[in-house]
Scaffold this motif. Sequence first.
Motif, mmCIF file in Angstrom:
data_model
loop_
_atom_site.group_PDB
_atom_site.id
_atom_site.type_symbol
_atom_site.label_atom_id
_atom_site.label_comp_id
_atom_site.label_asym_id
_atom_site.label_seq_id
_atom_site.Cartn_x
_atom_site.Cartn_y
_atom_site.Cartn_z
ATOM 1 N N ASN A 17 0.638 -1.170 0.181
ATOM 2 C CA ASN A 17 0.081 0.093 0.120
ATOM 3 C C ASN A 17 0.887 1.111 0.160
ATOM 4 O O ASN A 17 0.385 2.574 0.429
ATOM 5 N N SER A 18 2.033 1.014 -0.498
ATOM 6 C CA SER A 18 2.796 2.414 -0.394
ATOM 7 C C SER A 18 2.653 3.423 -1.509
ATOM 8 O O SER A 18 3.113 4.529 -1.305
ATOM 9 N N VAL A 19 1.933 3.010 -2.439
ATOM 10 C CA VAL A 19 1.471 4.066 -3.722
ATOM 11 C C VAL A 19 0.751 5.099 -2.962
ATOM 12 O O VAL A 19 1.048 6.404 -3.342
ATOM 13 N N ALA A 20 0.016 4.944 -1.913
ATOM 14 C CA ALA A 20 -0.716 6.077 -1.299
ATOM 15 C C ALA A 20 0.242 7.243 -0.770
ATOM 16 O O ALA A 20 -0.174 8.404 -0.612
ATOM 17 N N ARG A 31 3.182 19.969 -11.318
ATOM 18 C CA ARG A 31 2.455 20.156 -12.584
ATOM 19 C C ARG A 31 3.063 18.533 -13.002
ATOM 20 O O ARG A 31 4.097 18.561 -13.584
ATOM 21 N N VAL A 32 2.303 17.492 -12.933
ATOM 22 C CA VAL A 32 2.697 16.042 -13.194
ATOM 23 C C VAL A 32 2.745 15.496 -14.533
ATOM 24 O O VAL A 32 1.245 15.689 -15.003
ATOM 25 N N LEU A 33 3.635 14.824 -15.077
ATOM 26 C CA LEU A 33 3.424 13.937 -16.230
ATOM 27 C C LEU A 33 3.543 12.554 -15.674
ATOM 28 O O LEU A 33 4.747 12.132 -15.286
ATOM 29 N N VAL A 34 2.474 11.763 -15.976
ATOM 30 C CA VAL A 34 2.639 10.342 -15.338
ATOM 31 C C VAL A 34 2.793 9.562 -16.550
ATOM 32 O O VAL A 34 2.253 9.592 -17.892
ATOM 33 N N LEU A 35 4.117 8.753 -16.696
ATOM 34 C CA LEU A 35 4.227 7.989 -17.829
ATOM 35 C C LEU A 35 4.258 6.523 -17.574
ATOM 36 O O LEU A 35 4.548 6.066 -16.518
ATOM 37 N N SER A 39 -1.522 -1.353 -21.377
ATOM 38 C CA SER A 39 -2.919 -1.329 -20.463
ATOM 39 C C SER A 39 -2.895 -2.054 -19.408
ATOM 40 O O SER A 39 -3.741 -1.928 -18.382
ATOM 41 N N SER A 40 -1.693 -2.666 -18.978
ATOM 42 C CA SER A 40 -1.808 -3.337 -17.677
ATOM 43 C C SER A 40 -1.616 -2.469 -16.601
ATOM 44 O O SER A 40 -2.351 -2.831 -15.479
ATOM 45 N N ALA A 41 -1.097 -1.255 -16.605
ATOM 46 C CA ALA A 41 -1.262 -0.151 -15.277
ATOM 47 C C ALA A 41 -2.439 0.206 -15.104
ATOM 48 O O ALA A 41 -2.823 0.317 -13.905
ATOM 49 N N GLU A 42 -3.386 0.328 -16.029
ATOM 50 C CA GLU A 42 -4.591 0.474 -15.956
ATOM 51 C C GLU A 42 -5.639 -0.501 -15.375
ATOM 52 O O GLU A 42 -6.285 -0.500 -14.377
ATOM 53 N N ARG A 43 -5.331 -1.798 -16.031
ATOM 54 C CA ARG A 43 -6.139 -2.838 -15.970
ATOM 55 C C ARG A 43 -5.807 -3.276 -14.430
ATOM 56 O O ARG A 43 -6.970 -3.857 -13.927
ATOM 57 N N THR A 44 -4.693 -3.111 -13.858
ATOM 58 C CA THR A 44 -4.431 -3.673 -12.526
ATOM 59 C C THR A 44 -4.869 -2.864 -11.281
ATOM 60 O O THR A 44 -4.821 -3.163 -10.168
ATOM 61 N N GLY A 45 -5.262 -1.680 -11.859
ATOM 62 C CA GLY A 45 -5.762 -0.484 -10.804
ATOM 63 C C GLY A 45 -4.445 0.354 -10.293
ATOM 64 O O GLY A 45 -4.770 1.098 -9.391
ATOM 65 N N THR A 46 -3.138 -0.076 -10.976
ATOM 66 C CA THR A 46 -2.254 0.859 -10.348
ATOM 67 C C THR A 46 -2.408 2.204 -10.747
ATOM 68 O O THR A 46 -2.089 3.165 -9.799
ATOM 69 N N LEU A 47 -2.870 2.719 -12.024
ATOM 70 C CA LEU A 47 -3.047 3.960 -12.144
ATOM 71 C C LEU A 47 -4.011 4.487 -11.619
ATOM 72 O O LEU A 47 -3.935 5.783 -11.018
ATOM 73 N N ALA A 48 -5.186 3.949 -11.213
ATOM 74 C CA ALA A 48 -6.167 4.410 -10.304
ATOM 75 C C ALA A 48 -5.552 4.832 -8.916
ATOM 76 O O ALA A 48 -5.952 5.842 -8.453
ATOM 77 N N GLY A 55 -4.170 13.352 -5.932
ATOM 78 C CA GLY A 55 -5.048 14.090 -5.715
ATOM 79 C C GLY A 55 -5.484 15.423 -6.742
ATOM 80 O O GLY A 55 -5.641 15.019 -7.759
ATOM 81 N N LYS A 56 -5.408 16.437 -6.045
ATOM 82 C CA LYS A 56 -5.972 17.790 -6.998
ATOM 83 C C LYS A 56 -4.583 18.422 -7.992
ATOM 84 O O LYS A 56 -4.731 19.320 -8.469
ATOM 85 N N ARG A 57 -3.382 17.521 -7.724
ATOM 86 C CA ARG A 57 -2.441 18.156 -8.575
ATOM 87 C C ARG A 57 -2.672 17.992 -10.033
ATOM 88 O O ARG A 57 -3.316 17.231 -10.495
ATOM 89 N N GLU A 58 -2.179 19.318 -10.782
ATOM 90 C CA GLU A 58 -2.337 19.243 -12.257
ATOM 91 C C GLU A 58 -1.807 18.062 -12.862
ATOM 92 O O GLU A 58 -0.356 17.812 -12.571
ATOM 93 N N ARG A 59 -2.283 17.239 -13.719
ATOM 94 C CA ARG A 59 -1.645 16.017 -14.018
ATOM 95 C C ARG A 59 -2.093 15.678 -15.550
ATOM 96 O O ARG A 59 -3.121 16.016 -16.048
ATOM 97 N N ARG A 60 -0.935 15.389 -16.306
ATOM 98 C CA ARG A 60 -1.202 14.693 -17.659
ATOM 99 C C ARG A 60 -0.702 13.307 -17.739
ATOM 100 O O ARG A 60 0.037 13.060 -16.804
#
Length: 386
Positions: A17-20, A31-35, A39-48, A55-60
């Motif tokens: 649970n260290s992603v939190a 102002r963050v760019l997530v690279l 699709s696995s990062a989305e499918r496994t829930g890690t991106l979520a 949080g509310k940080r500006e993100r792309r």
Amino acid sequence: MFDFEFQNPTRIVFGKNSVAKLDALVPADARVLVLFGGSSAERTGTLAEVRAALGKRERREFGGIEPNPTYETLMRAVELVRAEKLNFLLAVGGGSVIDGTKFVAAAAGFEGDPWRILETFGGAVTSALPFGTVLTLPATGSEMNHNAVVTRASTHTKAFFANPLVFPKFSVLDPTKTYTLPSNQLANGVVDAFVHVVEQYLTYPVEGLVQDRFAEGLLRTLIEVGPKAVLEPRVDYDTRANLMWSATMALNGVIAAGVPQDWATHLVGHELTALYGIDHARTLAIILPAMLGLRRDAKRAKLLQFAARVWDITDGGEDERIDQAIEKTRTFFESLGVKTHLSDYNIGADAIDGLVAKLEEQGLTKLGERQDVTPTIARRVYEASL
């Protein structure tokens, strides 16, 4: 032991649970760019999880970074960073995504042609954006070092760079992120980490007793936990945790300090990825046994140490013990489902001229800890790998 300086500024946040904890690690006004990769990062829930933690940080977001990140893809990320004036990068993935993020960090503010970063092996880098990582695949150690490899697809060139400015500010290592990985990716990670250690250990003795024992401990740990992680269906947190930490420790500079390093296996293997698309770790499994066999005289003392301390081989003559150690290494790779011959990938002797020519084109003509791996030796290695 050689003189050395050692510094590793990367903060490691390890555990469930260290992603939190990203909320405390990423500057509040970033102002963050997530690279990320596929699709696995989305499918496994890690991106979520990452999105929630930011949080509310500006993100792309920028996806689609390849298993061998290409210059062409990464330059699109550079353009996005410049256009949106983003000032912090977050890599979510394995070594390829992290390597690619390092290039983006270095290239975003680079004046001139960013390919110069690769041409100068990182020497031209004078600034870089800050970035962190969320590791999902233990393998390369990129999460705690300042090295990266990038491929230029248009020329089939796989190039390396390193610069202290591209150490991650932090890396989040949650072993539970490995639970959804397929066995072939886990096997690649075990082999990659194993060969990373070997490249820093199997050279020649310089009385680096601490480094040797650290290296031998990592190798024995990988031999112990690797098959469990890859072959046993039951998910075991401690096995995955030890694999993840071993892979990080294999290439964070600790075992390299004060000792000679080789890296010929990596550089000779890179051409197999660049020209034939073979997974990086699998090129290492192909090249390493042949490389050790052909260079046994220069590496004799350390090969005998490797045989005794890593594989518990103490009986027989010197060459017999060396042969057994190399064969046990090959068998270990094969036991993980990783093939160790070019013929396993339908590559024959007719490919060798092109592979050697590519090494010469890049000026890779004096490799290894003694700079004695010439194109002639590389040719013999490819031939012995058939």
